[in-house]
Design a protein around this motif. Structure first.
Motif, short mmCIF file in Angstrom:
data_model
loop_
_atom_site.label_atom_id
_atom_site.label_comp_id
_atom_site.label_asym_id
_atom_site.label_seq_id
_atom_site.Cartn_x
_atom_site.Cartn_y
_atom_site.Cartn_z
N GLY A 1 0.83 -1.22 -0.55
CA GLY A 1 -0.13 -0.19 0.38
C GLY A 1 1.31 1.42 0.14
O GLY A 1 0.38 2.32 -0.46
N GLN A 2 2.13 0.49 1.18
CA GLN A 2 2.79 2.45 0.29
C GLN A 2 3.67 2.74 -0.99
O GLN A 2 4.31 3.86 -1.23
N GLY A 3 3.88 1.45 -1.60
CA GLY A 3 4.67 1.85 -3.14
C GLY A 3 5.70 1.35 -2.88
O GLY A 3 7.16 1.55 -3.87
N ARG A 4 6.11 0.18 -1.73
CA ARG A 4 7.63 -0.13 -1.65
C ARG A 4 7.52 -1.77 -1.69
O ARG A 4 8.81 -2.23 -1.44
N LEU A 5 6.40 -2.14 -2.40
CA LEU A 5 6.39 -3.50 -2.96
C LEU A 5 5.78 -4.41 -3.44
O LEU A 5 4.74 -3.28 -3.76
N ALA A 6 6.75 -4.72 -4.63
CA ALA A 6 5.51 -5.73 -5.84
C ALA A 6 4.95 -6.70 -5.51
O ALA A 6 5.58 -7.62 -5.40
N VAL A 7 4.83 -6.71 -5.81
CA VAL A 7 4.66 -8.89 -6.72
C VAL A 7 4.38 -8.86 -7.72
O VAL A 7 4.02 -7.89 -8.88
N VAL A 8 5.44 -9.91 -8.09
CA VAL A 8 5.29 -10.00 -9.96
C VAL A 8 4.45 -11.55 -9.64
O VAL A 8 4.83 -12.77 -9.10
N ALA A 9 3.71 -11.72 -10.52
CA ALA A 9 2.99 -13.12 -10.91
C ALA A 9 3.47 -13.70 -11.90
O ALA A 9 3.96 -13.57 -13.00
N ASN A 10 3.23 -15.29 -11.67
CA ASN A 10 3.08 -16.08 -12.76
C ASN A 10 4.41 -16.05 -13.11
O ASN A 10 4.62 -16.46 -14.31
N MET A 11 5.33 -16.17 -12.37
CA MET A 11 7.43 -16.55 -12.97
C MET A 11 8.04 -17.59 -12.45
O MET A 11 7.06 -18.39 -11.54
N GLY A 12 8.71 -18.05 -13.21
CA GLY A 12 8.92 -19.50 -13.26
C GLY A 12 9.60 -18.99 -14.34
O GLY A 12 10.19 -18.76 -14.76
N PRO A 13 10.90 -20.74 -14.23
CA PRO A 13 11.85 -20.90 -14.99
C PRO A 13 11.36 -21.24 -16.63
O PRO A 13 10.32 -22.71 -16.67
N LEU A 14 11.85 -20.57 -17.45
CA LEU A 14 11.55 -21.37 -18.95
C LEU A 14 12.27 -20.90 -19.55
O LEU A 14 13.47 -20.41 -19.10
N VAL A 15 12.98 -22.24 -20.74
CA VAL A 15 13.74 -22.03 -21.16
C VAL A 15 13.61 -21.63 -22.98
O VAL A 15 14.06 -20.67 -22.78
N GLN A 16 12.04 -21.24 -23.51
CA GLN A 16 11.36 -19.77 -23.95
C GLN A 16 10.00 -19.60 -23.35
O GLN A 16 9.69 -20.69 -23.12
#
Length: 453
Positions: free
Chosen positions: A115-130
């Motif tokens: 809420g303070q703008g000091r933390l973000a969420v990166v959604a649905n990230m993971g290991p990929l070759v491409q």
């Protein structure tokens, strides 16, 4: 001569010191022989801190659909392991399609930082070759991460973009470029209970420190890491050897011992932090030591450092509702204390902390837990983060949908490299060196995540 086998034999014969676990890498790090660097020495200070959730964090109960329609879909699929909606912490703002997300009730501090703008969420990230679609996955028409859904292999791929047995990770390869700018190059990449691969570069190496600093290893009544013993060991190691490789081991050992002594003195001289870290929290213990190490930056002459800590216990095939909330509470409390410590040190804009895990978990329940998944949600924290936002696309809670390769295993929309690059760029890695750090980045949209200010 096979140097790898020689090193293994040397470490085997050095079993006394290796038994300390935390001290062995300090004294016997072959990578410290090279201190070459490509980057111009920076004058400011920056640090990256990787917090790795070993075992595969259940991201499905970490960030949960909150709008009524999607929450009901989530709860219907998860059944007995769903978090009650009235306990969730709704995040401000909506996704592009109008959905609302919430954090687990144990993450109140992180929700506040969001809420303070000091933390973000990166959604649905993971290991990929491409970049990979479901059709490509099913037809095996694209390369996939080796031994997908395997802990060891996906940890290795997350940290290095290579299969298990890799020799360097992207944290260490970032460190490679800044060795010459640090007066104590050995302290460029520091692990406090982390996994060495992530911090191993081509020249840089993981320097391992215990949560209380340099360990005590007793042989009878002798502390093998006391100043008197280290001095005696230095004298012993200064004797010229007849074998060239032995002489090189001697030089490396001496350098490691000197670094250990310097670090120990710096930690003892560092002013005590007033920030209170929670007791009985192993992640907080590790991050407290990271904070202490950062506080010695000026004394030791280090302007760029990469750290890694680890919290295990996330492989929850059963008892998820009993085990996962306490884990998240540990994460919240440890990260909040670390954030407070960085504010106390005046470094809240110069230290960026982010989470990782080899994979997420299945959306479906196995009855009492969840199974190995693929894509996962992660946090990025710090004053330099363009926070208060969920980056990337959050898959809809649907079994058998376009994102699902079975039981709610989401194909990642974002690769680990796509988070690593904005972090590396903020750290000071020039664009011309992006492929030294991330050799496979060209396969992805490098600028997909504008996550740093």
């Amino acid at each position: 001569m096979d140097n790898t086998l020689s090193r293994r034999e040397f470490l085997r014969r050095a079993g006394m010191l290796a038994a300390s676990g935390a001290a062995a890498p300090m004294a016997f790090n072959l990578s410290l022989m090279s201190e070459a660097a490509a980057a111009t020495a920076p004058s400011d200070y920056k640090a990256l801190v990787c917090v790795f959730f070993s075992g595969g964090n259940d991201h499905q109960n970490t960030m949960v659909p909150y709008d009524l329609k999607n929450y009901q879909a989530y709860a219907t699929i998860r059944q007995s392991i769903a978090t009650p909606r009235d306990k969730l912490l709704p995040l401000p703002g909506l996704l592009a399609d109008g959905r609302q997300m919430a954090l687990a009730p144990q993450l109140a501090g992180l929700a506040s930082l969001f809420g303070q703008g000091r933390l973000a969420v990166v959604a649905n990230m993971g290991p990929l070759v491409q970049p990979t679609t479901k059709a490509q996955y099913l037809s095996r028409s694209v390369a996939l991460p080796p031994k997908l859904f395997s802990h060891n292999d996906q940890q290795s791929f997350w940290m290095s973009s290579m299969a298990e047995g890799a020799s360097s990770g992207w944290g260490g390869r970032i460190g490679d470029l800044f060795l010459a700018g640090n007066s104590n190059a050995a302290l460029s990449c520091i692990s406090v209970g982390g996994i060495g691969l992530y911090l191993s570069g081509k020249q840089a190496s993981s320097f391992t420190v215990g949560v209380t600093g340099n360990p005590q290893l007793l042989w009878g009544s002798t502390n093998l890491f006391s100043p008197s013993y280290i001095n005696e060991l230095k004298v012993l190691m200064s004797t010229n050897k007849t074998n060239y490789l032995e002489n090189e081991y001697v030089k490396v050992t001496q350098r490691g011992l000197n670094t250990s002594v310097q670090l120990d003195a710096a930690l003892k001289a560092a002013p005590a932090l007033s920030t209170s870290f929670p007791a009985g929290n192993s992640l907080a213990d590790s991050l407290k030591m990271v904070a202490k190490l950062i506080s010695t930056r000026a004394q030791l002459g280090n302007n760029r450092q990469v750290f890694m800590v680890q919290l295990g216990g996330f492989d929850m095939h059963d008892s998820l509702l009993a085990k996962h909330p306490p884990q998240l509470k540990m994460v919240n409390d440890a990260l909040m204390a670390f954030d407070s410590a960085m504010i106390e040190l005046g470094l809240q804009d110069q230290v960026t902390t982010f989470t990782g895990s080899e994979f997420g978990r299945t959306l479906s329940s196995n009855g009492d837990g969840s199974d190995h998944g693929w894509g996962s949600h992660h946090f990025v924290m710090g004053g330099a983060v363009a926070g208060g936002k969920i980056y990337g696309r959050v898959p809809e809670p649907i079994i058998g949908g376009a994102d699902d390769v079975g039981q709610g295993r989401y194909i990642p929309d974002l690769s680990v490299e796509q988070l690593a690059w904005p972090l590396a760029k903020w750290f000071g890695v020039p664009d011309s060196d992006r492929y030294l750090v991330l050799p496979t980045l060209a396969r992805f949209d490098a600028d997909a995540l504008q996550i740093m200010r």
